[in-house]
Design an enzyme around this catalytic site. Structure first.
Site, PDB file in Angstrom:
ATOM      1  N   HIS A   1       0.819  -1.216   0.000  1.00  0.00           N
ATOM      2  CA  HIS A   1       0.000   0.000   0.000  1.00  0.00           C
ATOM      3  C   HIS A   1       0.853   1.267   0.000  1.00  0.00           C
ATOM      4  CE1 HIS A   1       0.467  -0.031   4.506  1.00  0.00           C
ATOM      5  NE2 HIS A   1       0.435   1.272   4.329  1.00  0.00           N
TER       6      HIS A   1
ATOM      7  N   ASP B   1       0.214  -7.685   1.829  1.00  0.00           N
ATOM      8  CA  ASP B   1       0.541  -6.259   1.758  1.00  0.00           C
ATOM      9  C   ASP B   1       2.048  -6.051   1.773  1.00  0.00           C
ATOM     10  OD1 ASP B   1       0.164  -3.525   1.590  1.00  0.00           O
ATOM     11  OD2 ASP B   1      -0.106  -3.253   3.738  1.00  0.00           O
TER      12      ASP B   1
ATOM     13  N   SER C   1       4.563   2.975   7.712  1.00  0.00           N
ATOM     14  CA  SER C   1       4.290   1.741   6.988  1.00  0.00           C
ATOM     15  C   SER C   1       5.471   1.345   6.109  1.00  0.00           C
ATOM     16  CB  SER C   1       3.049   1.896   6.110  1.00  0.00           C
ATOM     17  OG  SER C   1       1.896   2.008   6.897  1.00  0.00           O
TER      18      SER C   1
END
Length: 744
Positions: A82, A113, A182
Site C-alpha cells: 500500500h 501487503d 508503513s
C-alpha cells in the site's frame, strides 16, 4: 455409501483443482543467534544507512509517503504494497539525502501487503532478516520509519503478542505507528528484521501491527518483476477508451472507475472523457455513481471541448446540480439548476442520466426527472465523468446512446403490479384507524407487528435471492450457448468473463473484451509473431510477463479473485489456469499455431508444438513464462515422475471452464463459507456437465443439509439411474436407503 463416494469425490476435486506451488526457503542468510544485544542508540546509528523514505509522486506533487529498508546491495528494497500503490511514480530517498527513481517493482503480494522495489544502485548497506517464528511475547524491539514524513525516526518498545488479523498472523507491537511508518522495519535488539510495520491500532495510539518477515522471504525467493513503465499502467484507464483532463487520479478495477484527489481545475474540478463517439442531434449519456463524501461532487460531463467548456450534471452536497462551464474560474460558470430530490440516495449508488435535445436538457436520477433546462449554450463535444473537491467517487456503467431510458414493463405485468400498489396505498390511507384499534392493546399489537415485520424481512431476503438466482441462470444460459458452438468458434475469454459475472453482475464484459483486443493490437504487427510458433511463444511470454507484469499469485493463491478473469486483467495476477486462458486466447487471436492448454495434474500449463510432429514443450505461466520440458514437469508434479494417460493432450474449452469452476468451489470450501454460497457453482457445473457423478453426490448432500429434500431426491435418483452395472451392490443399496429417507 457416504464414505466411499465422498472419498471418490475428494480425490476427484483434488486432482482437478490447481495446487498451490510449494514455496522454497528464502536464500537470505539467517542471522547469527549469538550476536550480542545492542542499545537503541547503537542500533539507530548502525541501521540508518539501510533505511529509506518512499514517496508516491502525483501530478500535483506528493500523493503519499512511507518507509522501507534495503535487503540487497544492488538496490532491492522491502516495503508495504500500500506504500507504493498502483499506477504511481515512486521516489526513494536514502539516509544521506540522495534520491533514486524506482525502476522495477520486483515483487508484490496483495494478500500480505508486501512489496519489493528496485533502484539502480550498488554497494548498499543491507539489513539482515531474522526469523519471525522465533519472536516471543515480551521481547524488546525497535521500529524505524518516517512518521508523518519525518524520515529515519526510531521508537523502542516490546513485542506484545502474535495475533490473527483477518486470517493473517501478525506481530502486535507496543509502539505507535503513524502515517509514513508503513513499510519500515521492526527489529530485535541484535538488529535483525522481524517484520514490516503495517497497521496502526484503532484502539490505542501506542499499539500497532507488523507483517512477519518470514512472509517477505518467499517474495524474495520467487519475485514477479514488473518494469516501472508497466507498473504505471496497472489499474490505469485504457487511453484508447478514456482521456483525462485537469488532473486528479483516475483508476479502474473490476469495471469500476475511481477518482481520487482534487483536480487542477478551480474547485478541484477534473474530467475523464470517453472516446466513444457521441451521436449527432439528440443523444443521452448516463452513469451510476457513488460518493464517499456528499460534501463533494461527481457525476456526468457532456458537450465538452476537452478543456474548460462543458456541461456538468452531478450530485453536490446531497442535491442534483446542472452547470454550464465556460471557462476556468467560478465567474465563468452558470449554475442552471440546483435541486434536492427524494430519488437521490446519499452514500449509495445512484444512476444519473441526461437527455440532450437541440432545444433543451433533461436530467434524471434513478429514473426520475429532476431538472429540465432550455439552455442551448453548448451542443457538441465529448461526454464522460466529472469530479470536484476532495471527495472519492466511484463510477460504473457509463453509457452514451440515443435512448438510454429504462424500457416500460409489458402492459399486463404493469397492470398486475399497479393493482398491488394501489391495494397498498388504499390500506395506508386507513393507517390512522388501524392505529386506533391497535392502541386498545398496544403491547400485544407490538408483538404482532414485530412478527409481521420479521416475516416481511424474510420475504425480502427471499426476493433478493430470487433476483440473484435469476441473474445466475441468465449467465448459465449465456455460457451454455457459447459452449454449444463448434470448438474453434467458442470464445473462451468471454466464457471466463461470464463465469466472473455469474458472481458479480456489475462486471462490464465489453470493457474487458476491449482491453484484451487492445493487447491483440499491440502484437498484431509484431514481426516475431509471424515468424513461427517458437518465436511467437517467446514474444508472447516476454509481452505478458516481462513487459506487462502478469504473474502467478504468491500470497493469496486460494482467493477467488485469481479465478475471475476480469480481476486477472486488472491486477495482472492469477492462477496457472487463468493466466493460461489469457495466453492461449491471445495466441489464438493472433493466429499463432500449435499453442494449447495442457491439464497437468496439480498445475495447468500452456503447451506448444512447432508443427504437427514437433516435440511438446511447456510454458509455466505461473512462473513468469518459464519454459519447461515434459520430463521436468513430471518430476515436479508427480510422485513417480510420469504423467497419467491423456494428461499431455490438448484440453477442450469446456474442460478448462469446468476446471476453473472447481477451483472456485475449492476456494469456497477452504474458506468455510456457507453451503448456499457454494451451491450456485455446483448448479452451474452440472448445467455444463450433467454427467458428473461426483458433483451430483456433493449437491445431493448439500441440498439435504439445507432442507431441500426435493432437490436432494432429484440428485440421488439420478445417481441410482446412472449407477454403473458393475458397481458395488452395497453402494446401490445405500443409495436406495438414502432415497427412501428423503421421501419420509
Amino acid at each position: 455409501m457416504r464414505t466411499v463416494f465422498f472419498l471418490l469425490l475428494t480425490s476427484l476435486l483434488i486432482g482437478q483443482a490447481d495446487a498451490a506451488p510449494r514455496a522454497k526457503a528464502a536464500s537470505n542468510p539467517a542471522p547469527k543467534p549469538t550476536a550480542p544485544a545492542r542499545t537503541a542508540t547503537e542500533l539507530a546509528a548502525s541501521i540508518r544507512p539501510s533505511l529509506v523514505k518512499i514517496t508516491q509522486l502525483g501530478r500535483e506533487g506528493t500523493d503519499g509517503i512511507g518507509s522501507g529498508f534495503i535487503v540487497s546491495e544492488d538496490g532491492l528494497i522491502a516495503t508495504n504494497l500500500h506504500v507504493i500503490g498502483e499506477a504511481r511514480r515512486l521516489q526513494v530517498e536514502m539516509h544521506d539525502g540522495k534520491t533514486h527513481d524506482v525502476t522495477v517493482v520486483q515483487a508484490s503480494d496483495s494478500h500480505h501487503d508486501l512489496a519489493l522495489i528496485k533502484i539502480d544502485a550498488k554497494g548498499l548497506t543491507t539489513l539482515p532478516l531474522g526469523d519471525s517464528s522465533k519472536a516471543r511475547q515480551g521481547d524488546p524491539i525497535v521500529a524505524m520509519g518516517a512518521p508523518e514524513g519525518l524520515a529515519f525516526s526510531i521508537v523502542q518498545g516490546v513485542l506484545s503478542a502474535t495475533r490473527d488479523i483477518d486470517g493473517l498472523e501478525m506481530l502486535q507491537v507496543a509502539v505507535p505507528i503513524e502515517k509514513g511508518n508503513s513499510g519500515g522495519p521492526l527489529l530485535d535488539m541484535q538488529g535483525n528484521v522481524l517484520g514490516l510495520l503495517t497497521l496502526k491500532s484503532l484502539k490505542t495510539e501506542n499499539l500497532g501491527f507488523a507483517m512477519p518477515v518470514n512472509d517477505l522471504k518467499t517474495l524474495i525467493e520467487k519475485p514477479n518483476p514488473v518494469p516501472m513503465s508497466r507498473w504505471l499502467t496497472i489499474g490505469a484507464l485504457n487511453p484508447k477508451q478514456w482521456q483525462t483532463f485537469l488532473g486528479a487520479q483516475w483508476t479502474q478495477h473490476a469495471g469500476v472507475i475511481r477518482s481520487e484527489f482534487p483536480g487542477a481545475g478551480f474547485g478541484g474540478r477534473a474530467l475523464c472523457l470517453s472516446t466513444q463517439k457521441v451521436p449527432e442531434g439528440t443523444f443521452e449519456t448516463s452513469v451510476t455513481v457513488r460518493l464517499d463524501d456528499e460534501s463533494g461532487a461527481a457525476g456526468l460531463t457532456f458537450c465538452s471541448d476537452g478543456a474548460e467548456k462543458h456541461y456538468g450534471f452531478y450530485a453536490s452536497g446531497g442535491k442534483l446540480r446542472l452547470t454550464r462551464f465556460n471557462g476556468p474560474d467560478v465567474y465563468s460558470w452558470t449554475i442552471l439548476a440546483d435541486v434536492p430530490s427524494d430519488a437521490y440516495k446519499a452514500g449509495e449508488w445512484n444512476t444519473l442520466r441526461v437527455r440532450v435535445e437541440p432545444e433543451r436538457l433533461v436530467c434524471f436520477v434513478n429514473g426520475k426527472q429532476v431538472i429540465e433546462s432550455d439552455d442551448t449554450g453548448l451542443r457538441s463535444g465529448s461526454a464522460g465523468l466529472c469530479k470536484f473537491r476532495t471527495t472519492v467517487a466511484d463510477f460504473r456503467n457509463f453509457r452514451v446512446g440515443t435512448d438510454l431510458a429504462e424500457k416500460p414493463l409489458q402492459p399486463e405485468v404493469a397492470s398486475q403490479l399497479r393493482s398491488k400498489v394501489e391495494e397498498y396505498i388504499a390500506a395506508a390511507a386507513t393507517a390512522d384507524k388501524t392505529l386506533d384499534g391497535l392502541l386498545e392493546n398496544p403491547a400485544a399489537a407490538r408483538r404482532v407487528l414485530v412478527e409481521q415485520r420479521r416475516k416481511l424481512e424474510e420475504e425480502a431476503a427471499k426476493l433478493r435471492e430470487l433476483e440473484h438466482e435469476l441473474h445466475r441462470r441468465a449467465m448459465t444460459k449465456e455460457i451454455l450457448a457459447e459452449l454449444a458452438k463448434p470448438e474453434p468458434e467458442i470464445n473462451l475469454l468471454r466464457c471466463a468473463l461470464l463465469l466472473a459475472r455469474h458472481d458479480n453482475p456489475e462486471i462490464d464484459i465489453s470493457t474487458y473484451l476491449n482491453s484484451f483486443n487492445a493487447m491483440v493490437l499491440d502484437l498484431k504487427d509484431d514481426p516475431e509473431i509471424t515468424k513461427g510458433t517458437i518465436p511467437a511463444v517467446k514474444r508472447l511470454s516476454r509481452y505478458l510477463f516481462e513487459e506487462n507484469g502478469f504473474h502467478g499469485s504468491r500470497g493469496d493463491y486460494g482467493s477467488r479473485s485469481n479465478s475471475y478473469l476480469n480481476e486477472v486483467l486488472d491486477d495482472r495476477e492469477g492462477l496457472p489456469i487463468t493466466l493460461s486462458v489469457l495466453y492461449v486466447e491471445l495466441a489464438s487471436e493472433l493466429g499463432v499455431q500449435g499453442v494449447f492448454g495442457v491439464p497437468l495434474p496439480g498445475k495447468f500449463m500452456v503447451g506448444y508444438r512447432d508443427g504437427p510432429e514437433g516435440e511438446l514443450q511447456l510454458v509455466d505461466v505461473f512462473e513468469h513464462g518459464k519454459l519447461v520440458t515434459v520430463e521436468q514437469a513430471a518430476l515436479d508434479l508427480t510422485e513417480d515422475g510420469h504423467f497419467p494417460e491423456g494428461a499431455l493432450s490438448p484440453t477442450t474449452k469446456q474442460a478448462i471452464l469446468l476446471r476453473m469452476l472447481r477451483n472456485l468451489m475449492s476456494s469456497v470450501f477452504d474458506d468455510s463459507r456457507s453451503l448456499r454460497e457454494s451451491l450456485p457453482y455446483l448448479n452451474l457445473l452440472l448445467a455444463i456437465d450433467p454427467q458428473s457423478a461426483a458433483e451430483r453426490l456433493t449437491r445431493a448432500q448439500m441440498r439435504q443439509r439445507l432442507g431441500e429434500k426435493a432437490g436432494a431426491r432429484e440428485d440421488v435418483t439420478w445417481l441410482i439411474d446412472n449407477f454403473p452395472n458393475d458397481g458395488p451392490p452395497e453402494l446401490m443399496q445405500q443409495l436406495d436407503r438414502w432415497l427412501q429417507s428423503l421421501r419420509e
